[in-house]
Motif scaffolding. Structure first.
Motif, PDB file in Angstrom:
ATOM      1  N   LEU A  95      37.117  77.121   3.145  1.00  0.00           N
ATOM      2  CA  LEU A  95      37.052  78.415   3.823  1.00  0.00           C
ATOM      3  C   LEU A  95      37.126  78.141   5.316  1.00  0.00           C
ATOM      4  O   LEU A  95      36.269  77.441   5.858  1.00  0.00           O
ATOM      5  N   PHE A  96      38.156  78.665   5.968  1.00  0.00           N
ATOM      6  CA  PHE A  96      38.366  78.398   7.387  1.00  0.00           C
ATOM      7  C   PHE A  96      38.620  79.722   8.085  1.00  0.00           C
ATOM      8  O   PHE A  96      39.664  80.346   7.902  1.00  0.00           O
ATOM      9  N   PHE A  97      37.627  80.165   8.857  1.00  0.00           N
ATOM     10  CA  PHE A  97      37.718  81.438   9.554  1.00  0.00           C
ATOM     11  C   PHE A  97      38.063  81.172  11.017  1.00  0.00           C
ATOM     12  O   PHE A  97      37.187  80.845  11.820  1.00  0.00           O
ATOM     13  N   ALA A  98      39.336  81.295  11.354  1.00  0.00           N
ATOM     14  CA  ALA A  98      39.806  80.973  12.700  1.00  0.00           C
ATOM     15  C   ALA A  98      40.218  82.226  13.456  1.00  0.00           C
ATOM     16  O   ALA A  98      41.266  82.271  14.107  1.00  0.00           O
ATOM     17  N   GLY A  99      39.376  83.265  13.349  1.00  0.00           N
ATOM     18  CA  GLY A  99      39.554  84.421  14.211  1.00  0.00           C
ATOM     19  C   GLY A  99      38.869  84.144  15.541  1.00  0.00           C
ATOM     20  O   GLY A  99      38.018  83.248  15.630  1.00  0.00           O
ATOM     21  N   TYR A 100      39.185  84.900  16.552  1.00  0.00           N
ATOM     22  CA  TYR A 100      38.591  84.611  17.865  1.00  0.00           C
ATOM     23  C   TYR A 100      37.117  84.999  17.896  1.00  0.00           C
ATOM     24  O   TYR A 100      36.308  84.349  18.555  1.00  0.00           O
ATOM     25  N   THR A 101      36.741  86.077  17.169  1.00  0.00           N
ATOM     26  CA  THR A 101      35.335  86.499  17.148  1.00  0.00           C
ATOM     27  C   THR A 101      34.728  86.405  15.744  1.00  0.00           C
ATOM     28  O   THR A 101      33.555  86.062  15.610  1.00  0.00           O
ATOM     29  N   ASN A 102      35.481  86.738  14.728  1.00  0.00           N
ATOM     30  CA  ASN A 102      35.043  86.657  13.328  1.00  0.00           C
ATOM     31  C   ASN A 102      33.886  87.590  12.968  1.00  0.00           C
ATOM     32  O   ASN A 102      33.422  87.577  11.823  1.00  0.00           O
ATOM     33  N   TYR A 103      33.426  88.386  13.904  1.00  0.00           N
ATOM     34  CA  TYR A 103      32.215  89.159  13.668  1.00  0.00           C
ATOM     35  C   TYR A 103      32.383  90.176  12.540  1.00  0.00           C
ATOM     36  O   TYR A 103      31.414  90.503  11.828  1.00  0.00           O
ATOM     37  N   PHE A 104      33.602  90.710  12.354  1.00  0.00           N
ATOM     38  CA  PHE A 104      33.827  91.769  11.376  1.00  0.00           C
ATOM     39  C   PHE A 104      33.595  91.300   9.941  1.00  0.00           C
ATOM     40  O   PHE A 104      33.398  92.123   9.031  1.00  0.00           O
ATOM     41  N   LEU A 105      33.607  89.989   9.716  1.00  0.00           N
ATOM     42  CA  LEU A 105      33.433  89.477   8.358  1.00  0.00           C
ATOM     43  C   LEU A 105      32.092  89.907   7.770  1.00  0.00           C
ATOM     44  O   LEU A 105      31.964  90.127   6.560  1.00  0.00           O
ATOM     45  N   TRP A 106      31.071  90.021   8.616  1.00  0.00           N
ATOM     46  CA  TRP A 106      29.740  90.391   8.130  1.00  0.00           C
ATOM     47  C   TRP A 106      29.678  91.864   7.723  1.00  0.00           C
ATOM     48  O   TRP A 106      28.778  92.262   6.987  1.00  0.00           O
ATOM     49  N   THR A 107      30.601  92.664   8.188  1.00  0.00           N
ATOM     50  CA  THR A 107      30.653  94.077   7.782  1.00  0.00           C
ATOM     51  C   THR A 107      31.769  94.329   6.772  1.00  0.00           C
ATOM     52  O   THR A 107      31.684  95.256   5.967  1.00  0.00           O
ATOM     53  N   GLN A 108      32.815  93.508   6.810  1.00  0.00           N
ATOM     54  CA  GLN A 108      33.961  93.687   5.918  1.00  0.00           C
ATOM     55  C   GLN A 108      33.696  93.144   4.514  1.00  0.00           C
ATOM     56  O   GLN A 108      34.143  93.713   3.525  1.00  0.00           O
ATOM     57  N   THR A 153      30.522  89.833  23.231  1.00  0.00           N
ATOM     58  CA  THR A 153      29.454  90.374  22.387  1.00  0.00           C
ATOM     59  C   THR A 153      29.767  90.128  20.918  1.00  0.00           C
ATOM     60  O   THR A 153      28.884  89.736  20.136  1.00  0.00           O
ATOM     61  N   ARG A 154      31.017  90.318  20.528  1.00  0.00           N
ATOM     62  CA  ARG A 154      31.402  90.120  19.126  1.00  0.00           C
ATOM     63  C   ARG A 154      31.264  88.647  18.736  1.00  0.00           C
ATOM     64  O   ARG A 154      30.862  88.331  17.608  1.00  0.00           O
ATOM     65  N   ILE A 155      31.589  87.762  19.654  1.00  0.00           N
ATOM     66  CA  ILE A 155      31.418  86.330  19.378  1.00  0.00           C
ATOM     67  C   ILE A 155      29.940  86.008  19.204  1.00  0.00           C
ATOM     68  O   ILE A 155      29.547  85.276  18.281  1.00  0.00           O
ATOM     69  N   ARG A 156      29.095  86.559  20.064  1.00  0.00           N
ATOM     70  CA  ARG A 156      27.655  86.270  19.992  1.00  0.00           C
ATOM     71  C   ARG A 156      27.030  86.843  18.726  1.00  0.00           C
ATOM     72  O   ARG A 156      26.053  86.304  18.202  1.00  0.00           O
ATOM     73  N   ILE A 157      27.594  87.945  18.222  1.00  0.00           N
ATOM     74  CA  ILE A 157      27.124  88.477  16.938  1.00  0.00           C
ATOM     75  C   ILE A 157      27.359  87.449  15.841  1.00  0.00           C
ATOM     76  O   ILE A 157      26.479  87.186  15.013  1.00  0.00           O
ATOM     77  N   THR A 158      28.543  86.842  15.854  1.00  0.00           N
ATOM     78  CA  THR A 158      28.853  85.804  14.867  1.00  0.00           C
ATOM     79  C   THR A 158      27.913  84.615  15.017  1.00  0.00           C
ATOM     80  O   THR A 158      27.404  84.076  14.021  1.00  0.00           O
ATOM     81  N   LEU A 159      27.674  84.182  16.252  1.00  0.00           N
ATOM     82  CA  LEU A 159      26.774  83.057  16.481  1.00  0.00           C
ATOM     83  C   LEU A 159      25.366  83.353  15.967  1.00  0.00           C
ATOM     84  O   LEU A 159      24.717  82.494  15.358  1.00  0.00           O
ATOM     85  N   GLU A 160      24.895  84.573  16.195  1.00  0.00           N
ATOM     86  CA  GLU A 160      23.571  84.959  15.712  1.00  0.00           C
ATOM     87  C   GLU A 160      23.521  84.960  14.186  1.00  0.00           C
ATOM     88  O   GLU A 160      22.538  84.515  13.580  1.00  0.00           O
ATOM     89  N   GLU A 161      24.588  85.466  13.550  1.00  0.00           N
ATOM     90  CA  GLU A 161      24.622  85.501  12.089  1.00  0.00           C
ATOM     91  C   GLU A 161      24.668  84.086  11.512  1.00  0.00           C
ATOM     92  O   GLU A 161      24.047  83.806  10.481  1.00  0.00           O
TER      93      GLU A 161
END
Length: 248
Positions: A95-108, A153-161
Motif C-alpha cells: 500500500l503506497f499512498f503518494a498523494g501530497y496531503t493524503n488527508y482525505f483517506l481518513w474520510t473517504q 493543514t491537510r498534511i498535518r491532519i495526516t501526520l496527526e492520524e
C-alpha cells in the motif's frame, strides 16, 4: 434493410442523409458513418451496431497499454468510496499512498485506521509520501488554491492520524524532497498491489476536483508501471518524517 422493409432512400429519410450516402455505406465497407447517423440507422433497422459496422465495435476494444485503464473519472470525488475501501482492504503486500496531503483517506475510506492496523498485522508494507508542510512549494500551492483548509493543514491532519496509530512496524512516512516537491504536488499516485488510482492535479483545483484513473498492471512498461516508477523515484529521494517539535 430488406428485413426492416426499407429502401436505401427510405432509410436515408429516417437518418437525415441523402440516398447516395446510404448507397455508399452499402457498397464501401471502409466507410464509417458518423456516430449519430449510425445510431439512427440502427434504430430504424432494429439491429445492433455490430451487425452493420463490426469494424467500429472492434476498434473500441482496448489493446496494448489501454487495457490497463479500468475506469476513468472526471473528478476524484466521483470515484465511489467503496472502490478506495476495497482496494485498500484487498491489498496483501503493498500500500503506497503518494498523494501530497493524503488527508482525505481518513474520510473517504471507512475505518481506514482499522484497515491499516490489519494490513500491518498481515505483513503488508504501508508507505505514505507527503509534501513538507513547511516547504516553499506547499506555501505556493496554498496561494494558488486559496481555500480555508490549507495544504499544510491537510498534511498535518495526516501526520496527526498517523501518530494516533502508534509505532506500528510496517508503516513508513516520508516528505518528498524540496527538488521533487513540484512534481509531487502535481501528481498523486495511490498504489494497491497491482492496481493504482492516479490523479493529475489541474491548475488551481484541489485534489477532489481533479480527474482520476483506475489502473491495473498487466505487464512491464504500461501505464501502471510508468506512474508506479514515478512514485518510487520520489520515495527514494524523500526524507523521513520527523515530529513538528524536532523540526522546529
Amino acid at each position: 434493410m430488406e428485413s426492416a422493409g426499407l429502401s436505401p432512400r427510405q432509410l436515408a429519410l429516417r437518418v437525415g442523409v441523402s440516398g447516395k450516402t446510404v448507397e455508399r455505406w452499402i457498397t464501401n465497407d471502409e466507410l464509417i458513418p458518423h456516430a449519430r447517423n449510425r445510431e439512427d440507422a440502427c434504430k430504424a433497422l432494429g439491429v445492433d451496431e455490430e451487425m452493420l459496422w463490426p469494424k467500429v465495435v472492434k476498434e473500441r476494444i482496448k489493446t496494448g497499454g489501454d487495457r490497463e485503464i479500468l475506469h476513468s473519472y472526471p473528478y476524484r470525488s466521483a470515484c465511489p468510496s467503496n472502490v478506495w475501501g476495497e482496494l485498500t482492504e484487498q491489498a496483501t503486500s503493498e500500500l503506497f499512498f503518494a498523494g501530497y496531503t493524503n488527508y482525505f483517506l481518513w474520510t473517504q475510506v471507512p475505518d481506514f485506521p482499522g484497515i491499516l492496523r490489519r494490513k500491518v498485522q498481515q505483513g503488508c508494507r504501508i508507505r505514505f509520501l507527503l509534501g513538507d508542510p513547511n516547504g516553499e512549494v506547499t506555501r505556493q500551492r496554498e496561494q494558488i488554491e486559496d481555500v480555508a483548509l490549507t495544504v499544510s493543514t491537510r498534511i498535518r491532519i495526516t501526520l496527526e492520524e498517523l501518530q494516533k496509530l502508534g509505532d506500528l512496524e510496517g508503516i513508513e512516512a516520508r516528505f518528498s524532497s524540496p527538488e521533487d516537491a513540484v512534481n509531487h504536488v502535481s501528481l498523486s499516485v495511490f498504489r494497491f498491489d497491482s492496481e493504482a488510482l492516479v490523479t493529475p492535479h489541474l491548475a488551481r483545483l484541489v485534489g477532489h476536483d481533479s480527474p482520476l484513473l483506475h489502473l491495473r498492471r498487466i505487464g512491464d512498461g504500461g501505464m501502471f508501471s510508468r506512474f508506479s516508477d514515478h512514485a518510487e523515484e520520489l520515495w527514494e529521494r524523500a526524507v523521513p518524517v520527523q515530529s513538528e517539535k524536532s523540526r522546529a
